[in-house]
Design a protein around this motif. Structure first.
Motif, PDB file in Angstrom:
ATOM      1  N   PRO A  86       0.810  -1.235   0.000  1.00  7.36           N
ATOM      2  CA  PRO A  86       0.000   0.000   0.000  1.00  7.36           C
ATOM      3  C   PRO A  86       0.834   1.272   0.000  1.00  7.36           C
ATOM      4  CG  PRO A  86      -0.008  -1.005   2.178  1.00  7.36           C
ATOM      5  CD  PRO A  86       0.655  -1.981   1.266  1.00  7.36           C
ATOM      6  N   LEU A  87       2.114   1.181   0.356  1.00 10.56           N
ATOM      7  CA  LEU A  87       2.974   2.370   0.353  1.00 10.56           C
ATOM      8  C   LEU A  87       3.675   2.577  -0.982  1.00 10.56           C
ATOM      9  CD1 LEU A  87       4.699   2.002   3.863  1.00 10.56           C
ATOM     10  CD2 LEU A  87       2.645   3.307   3.271  1.00 10.56           C
ATOM     11  N   HIS A  88       3.512   1.625  -1.887  1.00 15.14           N
ATOM     12  CA  HIS A  88       4.185   1.716  -3.180  1.00 15.14           C
ATOM     13  C   HIS A  88       3.742   2.971  -3.933  1.00 15.14           C
ATOM     14  CE1 HIS A  88       6.255   0.392  -6.743  1.00 15.14           C
ATOM     15  NE2 HIS A  88       5.148   0.465  -7.452  1.00 15.14           N
ATOM     16  N   ALA A  89       4.717   3.674  -4.485  1.00 18.77           N
ATOM     17  CA  ALA A  89       4.489   4.897  -5.288  1.00 18.77           C
ATOM     18  C   ALA A  89       4.100   6.099  -4.438  1.00 18.77           C
ATOM     19  CB  ALA A  89       3.434   4.663  -6.374  1.00 18.77           C
ATOM     20  N   LYS A  90       4.027   5.948  -3.118  1.00 18.68           N
ATOM     21  CA  LYS A  90       3.751   7.112  -2.264  1.00 18.68           C
ATOM     22  C   LYS A  90       5.062   7.791  -1.874  1.00 18.68           C
ATOM     23  CE  LYS A  90      -0.676   5.703  -0.304  1.00 18.68           C
ATOM     24  NZ  LYS A  90      -1.475   5.525   0.946  1.00 18.68           N
ATOM     25  N   ARG A  91       4.994   9.084  -1.627  1.00 15.46           N
ATOM     26  CA  ARG A  91       6.163   9.836  -1.203  1.00 15.46           C
ATOM     27  C   ARG A  91       5.820  10.586   0.094  1.00 15.46           C
ATOM     28  NH1 ARG A  91       7.865   6.744  -3.953  1.00 15.46           N
ATOM     29  NH2 ARG A  91       9.161   6.876  -5.823  1.00 15.46           N
ATOM     30  N   PHE A  92       6.812  10.666   0.983  1.00 17.23           N
ATOM     31  CA  PHE A  92       6.585  11.278   2.298  1.00 17.23           C
ATOM     32  C   PHE A  92       7.639  12.357   2.532  1.00 17.23           C
ATOM     33  CE2 PHE A  92       5.076   6.927   2.329  1.00 17.23           C
ATOM     34  CZ  PHE A  92       3.810   7.040   2.879  1.00 17.23           C
ATOM     35  N   ASN A  93       7.195  13.504   3.029  1.00 17.47           N
ATOM     36  CA  ASN A  93       8.135  14.608   3.236  1.00 17.47           C
ATOM     37  C   ASN A  93       8.829  14.542   4.594  1.00 17.47           C
ATOM     38  OD1 ASN A  93       6.120  15.357   4.992  1.00 17.47           O
ATOM     39  ND2 ASN A  93       5.385  17.081   3.735  1.00 17.47           N
ATOM     40  N   SER A  94       8.474  13.547   5.397  1.00 18.22           N
ATOM     41  CA  SER A  94       9.127  13.405   6.698  1.00 18.22           C
ATOM     42  C   SER A  94       8.869  12.003   7.243  1.00 18.22           C
ATOM     43  CB  SER A  94       8.585  14.440   7.695  1.00 18.22           C
ATOM     44  OG  SER A  94       7.235  14.162   8.015  1.00 18.22           O
ATOM     45  N   GLY A  95       9.690  11.621   8.217  1.00 15.84           N
ATOM     46  CA  GLY A  95       9.467  10.354   8.888  1.00 15.84           C
ATOM     47  C   GLY A  95       8.157  10.345   9.653  1.00 15.84           C
ATOM     48  N   ALA A  96       7.755  11.501  10.167  1.00 12.70           N
ATOM     49  CA  ALA A  96       6.505  11.581  10.926  1.00 12.70           C
ATOM     50  C   ALA A  96       5.301  11.270  10.042  1.00 12.70           C
ATOM     51  CB  ALA A  96       6.369  12.960  11.560  1.00 12.70           C
ATOM     52  N   SER A  97       5.326  11.786   8.801  1.00 12.09           N
ATOM     53  CA  SER A  97       4.196  11.521   7.900  1.00 12.09           C
ATOM     54  C   SER A  97       4.157  10.047   7.504  1.00 12.09           C
ATOM     55  CB  SER A  97       4.269  12.416   6.665  1.00 12.09           C
ATOM     56  OG  SER A  97       5.463  12.177   5.939  1.00 12.09           O
ATOM     57  N   LEU A  98       5.324   9.423   7.354  1.00  7.48           N
ATOM     58  CA  LEU A  98       5.379   7.986   7.083  1.00  7.48           C
ATOM     59  C   LEU A  98       4.760   7.201   8.247  1.00  7.48           C
ATOM     60  CD1 LEU A  98       6.450   5.343   5.683  1.00  7.48           C
ATOM     61  CD2 LEU A  98       8.530   5.686   7.058  1.00  7.48           C
ATOM     62  N   VAL A  99       5.186   7.515   9.463  1.00  3.45           N
ATOM     63  CA  VAL A  99       4.698   6.793  10.634  1.00  3.45           C
ATOM     64  C   VAL A  99       3.186   6.953  10.771  1.00  3.45           C
ATOM     65  CG1 VAL A  99       4.729   6.739  13.156  1.00  3.45           C
ATOM     66  CG2 VAL A  99       6.875   6.810  11.878  1.00  3.45           C
ATOM     67  N   ALA A 100       2.676   8.130  10.473  1.00  9.36           N
ATOM     68  CA  ALA A 100       1.232   8.350  10.559  1.00  9.36           C
ATOM     69  C   ALA A 100       0.489   7.429   9.588  1.00  9.36           C
ATOM     70  CB  ALA A 100       0.909   9.816  10.271  1.00  9.36           C
ATOM     71  N   GLU A 101       1.018   7.287   8.373  1.00 16.58           N
ATOM     72  CA  GLU A 101       0.374   6.423   7.387  1.00 16.58           C
ATOM     73  C   GLU A 101       0.502   4.945   7.778  1.00 16.58           C
ATOM     74  OE1 GLU A 101      -1.626   5.345   3.758  1.00 16.58           O
ATOM     75  OE2 GLU A 101      -1.644   6.985   5.197  1.00 16.58           O
ATOM     76  N   VAL A 102       1.662   4.559   8.270  1.00 17.27           N
ATOM     77  CA  VAL A 102       1.860   3.177   8.718  1.00 17.27           C
ATOM     78  C   VAL A 102       0.925   2.869   9.883  1.00 17.27           C
ATOM     79  CG1 VAL A 102       3.495   1.614   9.851  1.00 17.27           C
ATOM     80  CG2 VAL A 102       4.217   2.977   7.879  1.00 17.27           C
ATOM     81  N   ARG A 103       0.796   3.819  10.804  1.00 20.11           N
ATOM     82  CA  ARG A 103      -0.105   3.615  11.945  1.00 20.11           C
ATOM     83  C   ARG A 103      -1.550   3.441  11.471  1.00 20.11           C
ATOM     84  NH1 ARG A 103       1.602   7.424  14.880  1.00 20.11           N
ATOM     85  NH2 ARG A 103       2.741   6.249  16.466  1.00 20.11           N
ATOM     86  N   ARG A 104      -1.954   4.227  10.491  1.00 15.48           N
ATOM     87  CA  ARG A 104      -3.324   4.108   9.976  1.00 15.48           C
ATOM     88  C   ARG A 104      -3.549   2.729   9.360  1.00 15.48           C
ATOM     89  NH1 ARG A 104      -5.902   3.956   5.445  1.00 15.48           N
ATOM     90  NH2 ARG A 104      -3.993   4.159   4.196  1.00 15.48           N
TER      91      ARG A 104
END
Length: 633
Positions: free
Chosen positions: A387-405
């Motif tokens: 589900p993270l394929h082709a997504k881009r994140f401007n910070s580690g915090a935004s990545l963690v938020a998506e992973v948590r969701r």
């Protein structure tokens, strides 16, 4: 009994070796005049458990199969003492244990790995006792270094702690399980980088129980490559294994209380996500649904069609097999959605229409609309697995938020269960279809290109993370460790390597800005199937070097695929030599044959259910005994 003794060596006494041993003994018991047999049981680590299931593992390592689905006896207990062919299931054995933590485990709970090792020892000892009066059992703790033909016999050289010995047998069964693989070129570079720097360490290619994790000091920066089942063992060893505690808050949320002995952990993988939770088990042992579309008969018809149109019975996975599997998955998904939204009568009506329409998913959308199945689209395995394929994140915090969701949603689905959650029930259909999938893919059932590219590289590597996962508590613990700042993640398509300027290892994701993390210990948690080329086992090396065994090469006019698996006969699992000759009585089962057969990692049968696990062992047992009776050796 006849006076002549049949000598049989079983090399590797983990689950597969025990299964063959048990079936040999059970078949001997059933014979009116059994032949006298001497069985040599040889294991390099622990007799009756092997290396992967050895009994001295940390208590925090869990299995990923519920205890009620496990048995190592080929028949159910009949109230009499356990013996070859009839004995206690894992759950029955657990309930008889003096340790309340084990005795209290229910059908749908997950047991510690060491407990399964103890159960394996119990089954092994029961079969040894059952051999009394049938023949002799000789136990050898040592590593088999060579196997050669000597006249009408086989000679094995075994290296033990005290000496080397020679074992002469009439038949040999190789069930050696997971072997370590030679380091790849990239792994060699990482190992050399660490060797030149006293403060760095590189660990790879083994189970968590065999890695030197305890020696890693607290507060050390540790990078972990891979987020599969072995990753969770490593994670638990670093946390619970060092005195940390997982607790629940008043509102039921899990949190972690550190002990202060943990390292700082950063992890990454291709998907950027840990292997997903298995749904809470709601099925009995015999509750697996019979396939509606992906059936053995359907595979047979596809082979006939392929033979007519392509001149070969080999199938194309994406074109022939995957559509039937997708129909199985979505049949469960649509009918479970119908039951959840409108009740069981609507679910049965939907099921009847889908069966009538057949496996073409394009027409199923009309059924969903007609029966008011709101927001029900077909299950997309590729999207679910990455589900993270082709997504881009401007910070580690935004990545963690998506992973948590994503993981919170996964936990919610898993809590509903593998019957009530439409998604987890649908993914469980893959597990329910494994027997037929083997029928489709084993022994060159697919074209070489399709086996390599479609089935192994894409389907196998991606979808296994969706249906072979740990209990849901592991996913909750993963999130709790992120919240406690014990664990960090770098993101999808993670890369790792050496930074000479920093004199440290690094992990990073190209999809996350500023994701590079440095570490002093790098652990590759991925456990590869070494095959015959990179296998460090001296027995496998010798067999290949002396042309007594050869890898299964699957080829046609389009492609030649070197599977790396031992070439064996389909009927009896006899090993085939380099001159294409099946050996009289050398057999192989399990991990050494992965690539000829699929998903050989399974280490148990099921109580009261005849699965391929028990059938494969019985095939070898009957072949050994029948060949001995007819002097076919």
């Amino acid at each position: 009994m006849s006076e002549e003794v049949l000598d049989v060596a079983i090399v590797g006494t983990g689950p597969r070796g025990i299964s063959v041993f048990e079936r040999i003994a059970a078949n001997l018991t059933a014979e009116p005049e059994p032949r006298s047999v001497r069985i040599w049981l040889i294991d390099a680590v622990e007799l009756g458990a092997g290396r992967i299931w050895r009994t001295d593992q940390e208590t925090c390592f869990l299995m990923n199969t519920v205890v009620g689905e496990i048995s190592m006896f080929s028949g159910v207990s009949d109230g009499e003492p356990c013996r070859p062919g009839a004995g206690l299931s894992f759950q029955q054995w657990l309930h008889a244990q003096p340790d309340p933590a084990l005795a209290g485990l229910g059908h749908d709970d997950y047991a510690p790995r060491y407990a399964y090792g103890r159960y394996l020892r119990y089954v092994y000892d029961s079969v040894v006792r059952g051999m009394s009066g049938l023949g002799e059992v000789v136990e050898v703790v040592g590593k088999v270094t060579s196997l050669r033909e000597e006249g009408n016999s086989y000679e094995l050289r075994v290296s033990t702690a005290d000496d080397d010995l020679t074992v002469t047998t009439d038949a040999v069964v190789i069930t050696t399980g997971h072997a370590q693989a030679e380091l790849s070129k990239h792994q060699c570079e990482l190992a050399r980088f660490a060797q030149g720097r006293a403060e760095l360490r590189y660990l790879s290619g083994d189970s968590a129980a065999d890695l030197d994790i305890p020696s890693i000091a607290p507060r050390t920066a540790v990078g972990v490559v891979g987020l599969g089942l072995s990753f969770y063992d490593i994670l638990m060893s670093f946390t619970v294994g060092r005195g940390g505690k997982f607790k629940e808050s008043i509102d039921g949320a899990m949190f972690y209380v550190p002990s202060g002995n943990e390292p700082w952990i950063v992890a990454g993988s291709r998907s950027g996500l840990p292997i997903r939770s298995r749904g809470r088990n709601q099925k009995g042992v015999t509750d697996r649904a019979a396939p509606k579309f992906l059936t053995s008969a359907a595979i047979g018809r596809l082979r006939e069609r392929s033979l007519q149109h392509r001149g070969s019975p080999a199938l194309d996975f994406d074109h022939d097999v995957l559509p039937l599997l997708q129909a199985e998955i979505n049949y469960v998904y649509y009918t479970t959605q119908a039951r959840a939204q409108h009740g069981p009568e609507r679910a049965e009506a939907v099921a009847a229409e889908l069966r009538t329409l057949g496996p073409g998913l394009a027409r199923w959308r009309e059924v969903a609309v007609r029966y008011a199945l709101h927001d029900v689209e077909p299950v997309d395995l590729d999207q679910l697995s990455r589900p993270l394929h082709a997504k881009r994140f401007n910070s580690g915090a935004s990545l963690v938020a998506e992973v948590r969701r994503i993981l919170r949603a996964d936990i919610a689905e898993a809590r509903q269960g593998n019957v009530d959650s439409p998604l987890k029930a649908a993914l469980d259909a893959i597990r329910d279809s494994r027997e037929v999938l083997r029928h489709a893919v084993d022994f060159g059932g697919l074209t070489p290109r399709s086996q390599r590219a479609d089935f192994l590289d894409r389907f196998g590597s991606r979808t296994s993370s969706l249906f072979t996962g740990p209990p849901l508590e592991r996913t909750a613990q993963f999130l709790a460790l992120i919240d406690a700042r014990v664990l960090d993640i770098v993101g999808p398509d993670a890369v790792h390597g050496c930074d000479a300027e920093q004199d440290r290892f690094f992990l990073e994701s190209p999809a996350v800005e500023g994701s590079r993390r440095y570490c002093d210990v790098l652990i590759d948690s991925r456990i590869p199937i070494p095959g015959l080329v990179r296998n460090t086992d001296p027995l496998m090396r010798q067999l290949v070097a002396e042309r007594m065994a050869v890898g299964f090469v699957h080829g046609d006019a389009e492609e030649v695929f070197h599977t790396g698996a031992l070439h064996i006969t389909p009927a009896e699992r006899r090993v085939i030599s380099a001159d294409d000759r099946p050996h009289r009585a050398i057999y192989a089962l399990g991990i050494p044959t992965e690539g000829v057969c699929w998903f050989t990692q399974i280490g148990n049968g099921r109580p009261g259910v005849l699965t391929s696990y028990s059938r494969d062992a019985d095939v070898i047992a009957l072949s050994v005994l029948r060949r001995a009776k007819s002097n076919a050796f």
